[in-house]
Scaffold this active site. Structure first.
Site, PDB file in Angstrom:
ATOM      1  N   SER A 283       0.863  -1.192   0.000  1.00 22.91           N
ATOM      2  CA  SER A 283       0.000   0.000   0.000  1.00 22.91           C
ATOM      3  C   SER A 283       0.894   1.235   0.000  1.00 22.91           C
ATOM      4  O   SER A 283       2.099   1.138   0.210  1.00 22.91           O
ATOM      5  CB  SER A 283      -0.864   0.017   1.263  1.00 22.91           C
ATOM      6  OG  SER A 283      -0.094   0.422   2.389  1.00 22.91           O
ATOM      7  N   ASP A 284       0.306   2.397  -0.219  1.00 27.67           N
ATOM      8  CA  ASP A 284       1.056   3.605   0.111  1.00 27.67           C
ATOM      9  C   ASP A 284       0.793   3.884   1.591  1.00 27.67           C
ATOM     10  O   ASP A 284       0.016   3.179   2.250  1.00 27.67           O
ATOM     11  CB  ASP A 284       0.664   4.781  -0.795  1.00 27.67           C
ATOM     12  CG  ASP A 284       1.774   5.841  -0.830  1.00 27.67           C
ATOM     13  OD1 ASP A 284       2.653   5.812   0.057  1.00 27.67           O
ATOM     14  OD2 ASP A 284       1.773   6.697  -1.733  1.00 27.67           O
ATOM     15  N   TRP A 285       1.432   4.891   2.110  1.00 28.70           N
ATOM     16  CA  TRP A 285       1.398   5.203   3.549  1.00 28.70           C
ATOM     17  C   TRP A 285      -0.060   5.274   4.052  1.00 28.70           C
ATOM     18  O   TRP A 285      -0.774   6.222   3.769  1.00 28.70           O
ATOM     19  CB  TRP A 285       2.122   6.533   3.760  1.00 28.70           C
ATOM     20  CG  TRP A 285       2.330   6.972   5.156  1.00 28.70           C
ATOM     21  CD1 TRP A 285       1.387   7.512   5.989  1.00 28.70           C
ATOM     22  CD2 TRP A 285       3.550   6.949   5.901  1.00 28.70           C
ATOM     23  NE1 TRP A 285       1.949   7.824   7.194  1.00 28.70           N
ATOM     24  CE2 TRP A 285       3.288   7.495   7.168  1.00 28.70           C
ATOM     25  CE3 TRP A 285       4.853   6.529   5.617  1.00 28.70           C
ATOM     26  CZ2 TRP A 285       4.265   7.639   8.144  1.00 28.70           C
ATOM     27  CZ3 TRP A 285       5.832   6.674   6.595  1.00 28.70           C
ATOM     28  CH2 TRP A 285       5.524   7.216   7.838  1.00 28.70           C
ATOM     29  N   ASN A 286      -0.470   4.252   4.765  1.00 25.34           N
ATOM     30  CA  ASN A 286      -1.830   4.171   5.330  1.00 25.34           C
ATOM     31  C   ASN A 286      -2.933   4.236   4.276  1.00 25.34           C
ATOM     32  O   ASN A 286      -4.069   4.597   4.584  1.00 25.34           O
ATOM     33  CB  ASN A 286      -2.047   5.280   6.383  1.00 25.34           C
ATOM     34  CG  ASN A 286      -3.341   5.076   7.166  1.00 25.34           C
ATOM     35  OD1 ASN A 286      -3.762   3.925   7.378  1.00 25.34           O
ATOM     36  ND2 ASN A 286      -3.982   6.149   7.567  1.00 25.34           N
ATOM     37  N   SER A 287      -2.615   3.883   3.030  1.00 23.66           N
ATOM     38  CA  SER A 287      -3.673   3.993   2.016  1.00 23.66           C
ATOM     39  C   SER A 287      -4.759   2.931   2.217  1.00 23.66           C
ATOM     40  O   SER A 287      -5.874   3.099   1.730  1.00 23.66           O
ATOM     41  CB  SER A 287      -3.097   3.937   0.600  1.00 23.66           C
ATOM     42  OG  SER A 287      -2.575   2.670   0.301  1.00 23.66           O
TER      43      SER A 287
END
Ligand code: NOJ
Length: 751
Positions: A283-287
């Site tokens: 994922s991207d940061w907390n996506s």
């Protein structure tokens, strides 16, 4: 040349490259044996990644990292700089946990790790994929020696909006150039063997559509047709997937309403299905957590089920899987088989990196000592910075600076003459240098290199920096104004600061920031002194007054450690500029999005002001500088392109040749570009599409014929039914030194 990507893909598809790109053998049975021993909690732990000692996003509430590692709650760490700490963490993971599964360390290695190169967009302006590959090889050497195993690069997002701060991380607006550069980066990072201690795994990001956030506003909505998605956004992703990028990263944005992290169409159907790619999706940061904020999932349980269900595997920095995955499994929203498949991908990845065979292979203090900041790396940094600079204007041949010419007294002025402001000449994405420490002694500023070099040539030089944090009034510009008055030529170093670009740095105005147009006017005495404007920028900017009043304009981008040396090479003529814009420079912000590969309208405008045509009442519809543009200190003459036949059938190849002559007095490099246009198709096709380029170097008077090969595949496009096909009929092929100034010839495809 034109079908370089295609042949590359064929070659790469010949085998399962992902499986071959490591010297480690017998991976699958080892993965299965390990998986069979794991508890559900340990499996969720392997799907969880948490930040180390630096943060590149919203705050993360995390317990003591070592404790989480020891209890099997983590499988990966991102953004950790402290080397000794990494050794400790790896020791805990491999010696103090039940199964001893090693950690994988990820890091944003965006334009160099310790030795900082020009920003990626600038690297694309070299139009030299081989040079880009060499840069990433060095970045991988340094990052791997410092214990990183995995870089979150290349960013292969195509963008047409300069407001978006992440333009700097990509290769501009064109999918063909973007694909070649993306593949070069993957090769540079990964080499031939992911398990070698001097390679790192690549991560293609942000999948997909992030460069098209509405209004250029960071993290905003993306909505586009499937046709545009396939035609423009996906080609670089497909190219790097086929080139063996070990991992992919989800984008933050929604795409046609569905957050990319839970977008099954993107991840399962296209990436894993159509492209048969076998790697790990992070994922991207907390996506994963943000799908709840998007309103597309109720809570962590729902988000876990939807993101894993879409085919995404690892949760970066959010802890969503930690909170929701077990419940999703218990409540039947996720199957054990789905969970296992994601865990397999993580374990396989760690095996491929050689981490199971030797978890400390990237953590050797001696290799670290011998590798970081090697002096020889700076040579490549200097070469890349000089080659990336783009000469936009050079009226009267003001450049290169000539000691035998009429100007003897030079004033070097502006806020970016000798800046020691945090990360100037670089960007936010130089995390390997460590934060908040910024070793400014590593950056050669313009003043540091230019002043002595120009003095050695016999010029009298005054340096007058300007502090733009103070009020931008005449008092603040006092020294610069005085220096200009006393000089007969001005070099103005203006533009963006390092921290003006990168993530979360969208802008709503792309004029020269912080009143610098005013500075230029005042300090160049209203353009009444011959002036060279050196622009430090991370994105296309608008600078209308300068275009009209300043003789020479050089786009220097954010050039990295070797800023001053590279600039000196260009301004003194030691290096003849050869960079070309990988992105259109608009005339005004209101034109955005403006790009070369546009469709024709039903009412194309030929001349500004023409009523009932596609234009503006208050300005031109054409850009300030087109895609592919860049001048040299010499001149090149293009003959008209020739084709070896006027009709081709399926399976046949058209050969386009164009002869280019260096008509000036010095040697120079020119990127010869080849575009096509499909004149009649089932849907409207772009006015031009780049299909090939070749960078050549010619001595004065030398002539070279460059050849491009065009096949049916180059003429194919994605139709509205998401099928790729070429329509028979007429085409144009164009050749030239940029996307605007071209000559053309027609041919047709027969079936
Ligand atoms: C968020 C960014 O969008 C992404 O590109 C980056 O790799 C991660 N943060 C990690 O820093």
């Amino acid at each position: 040349m034109a079908n370089r990507i295609f042949s590359l893909l064929l070659l790469l598809c010949a085998g399962n490259l992902i499986a071959q790109n490591t010297s480690v053998t017998n991976i699958e049975p080892r993965v299965e044996a390990l998986l069979a021993k794991m508890t559900v909690e340990e499996k969720i732990g392997q799907l969880t990644q948490m930040p180390g000692d630096i943060s590149t996003g919203t705050d993360v509430a995390k317990d003591d990292l070592l404790n989480q590692i020891r209890t099997g709650k983590l499988g990966s760490i991102l953004s950790h700089t402290n080397f000794q700490n990494k050794i400790t963490m790896q020791r805990v993971a491999t010696k103090e946990t039940r199964l001893g599964i090693p950690l994988v360390f990820g890091f944003d290695v965006i334009h160099g790790y310790k030795t900082i190169f020009p920003i990626p967009l600038a690297q694309a302006a070299t139009w030299e994929p081989d040079l880009v590959e060499r840069i990433e090889r060095i970045a991988a050497e340094e990052a791997s020696a410092d214990g990183q195993n995995w870089t979150f690069s290349p960013m292969v997002d195509i963008s047409r909006d300069p407001r978006w701060g992440r333009n700097m991380e990509g290769s501009g607006e064109d999918p063909y150039l973007g694909s070649l550069i993306g593949v070069a980066r993957v090769r540079g990072f990964q080499g031939n063997d992911l398990a070698a201690n001097n390679t790192v795994a690549a991560c293609a990001k942000h999948y997909a559509g992030y460069g098209f956030v509405e209004a250029g506003r960071e993290y905003n909505t993306v909505d586009m047709s499937e046709q545009r998605l396939r035609e423009l956004i996906l080609p670089p992703f497909e190219a790097v997937a086929k080139a063996g990028s070990a991992t992919f990263m989800n984008a933050f944005n929604t795409l046609n309403g569905t957050p990319a992290s839970m977008n099954k169409h993107l991840v399962t159907d296209i990436l894993r299905g159509e492209w048969t790619w076998k790697g790990l999706v992070v994922s991207d940061w907390n996506s994963f957590g943000e799908v709840i904020v998007h309103g597309a999932a109720a809570d962590e349980e729902d988000a876990s089920a939807k993101c894993l269900g879409a085919g995404s595997d690892m949760d970066m920095a959010g802890g969503t899987f930690q909170k929701g995955m077990k419940k999703a499994l218990d409540n039947g929203k996720v199957t054990q088989a789905q969970l296992d498949e994601a865990v397999r991908r993580v374990l396989r990845f760690k095996f491929m990196l050689g981490l199971f065979d030797d978890p400390f292979r990237y953590l050797d203090p001696k290799r670290r000592e011998a590798t970081l900041f090697k002096e020889e790396y700076r040579k490549t940094a200097r070469e890349a910075a000089a080659k990336s600079m783009v000469l936009l204007k050079n009226d009267g041949g003001l450049l290169p600076l000539n000691p035998a010419g009429p100007f003897k007294k030079i004033a070097i002025i502006g806020p970016l003459v000798d800046s020691r402001t945090y990360k100037d000449y670089m960007s936010f994405w130089t995390l390997g240098l460590g934060t908040p420490y910024y070793d400014s002694t590593k950056v050669i500023t313009p003043a540091m290199a230019l002043k002595p070099a120009l003095e050695a040539l016999g010029f009298q030089v005054t340096v007058a920096g300007v502090n733009l944090t103070a009020a931008s009034d005449e008092a603040a510009f006092k020294d610069a104004i005085q220096a200009s008055k006393d000089a007969d030529l001005i070099i103005a170093c203006v533009g963006e600061r390092g921290l003006d670009c990168g993530e979360s740095r969208s802008v709503s105005d792309i004029n020269l920031p912080r009143g610098q147009e005013r500075l230029l006017k005042i300090a160049t005495l209203n353009g009444n002194r011959p002036t060279v404007m050196v622009l430090f920028n991370s994105r296309p900017l608008t600078f209308q007054w300068a275009n009209e009043n300043i003789e020479s304009i050089l786009v220097a981008w954010q050039p990295g450690f070797e800023t001053g040396n590279a600039l000196t090479d260009i301004l003194t003529g030691k290096v003849n500029p050869g960079g070309k814009l990988p992105v259109t420079f608009p005339y005004s912000l209101g034109q955005v999005p403006i790009y070369y590969n546009a469709l024709n309208t039903g009412r194309p405008q030929e001349k500004q002001g023409q009523m009932w045509t596609s234009g503006y009442l208050d300005g031109p519809a054409t850009p300030a500088y087109p895609f592919g543009f860049g001048l040299s200190y010499t001149t090149f003459a293009y003959e008209a392109p020739k084709v070896n036949k006027t009709k081709i059938k399926s399976g046949e190849t058209l050969e386009v040749s164009v002869t280019v002559t260096n008509t000036g007095k010095i040697a120079g490099s020119e990127t010869v570009q080849c575009y096509i246009r499909d004149l009649v198709a089932d849907i409207s096709r772009p006015l031009k599409e780049l299909k090939g380029f070749e960078k050549i170097t010619l001595a004065p008077g030398e002539k070279r014929t460059v050849k491009f090969k065009i096949t049916e595949n180059d003429l194919a496009y994605w139709n509205t039914e998401a099928k790729r096909k070429a329509d028979p009929g007429k085409f144009k092929v164009f050749t030239g030194g940029n996307s605007r100034d071209v000559q053309e010839v027609e041919f047709s495809l027969e079936k």
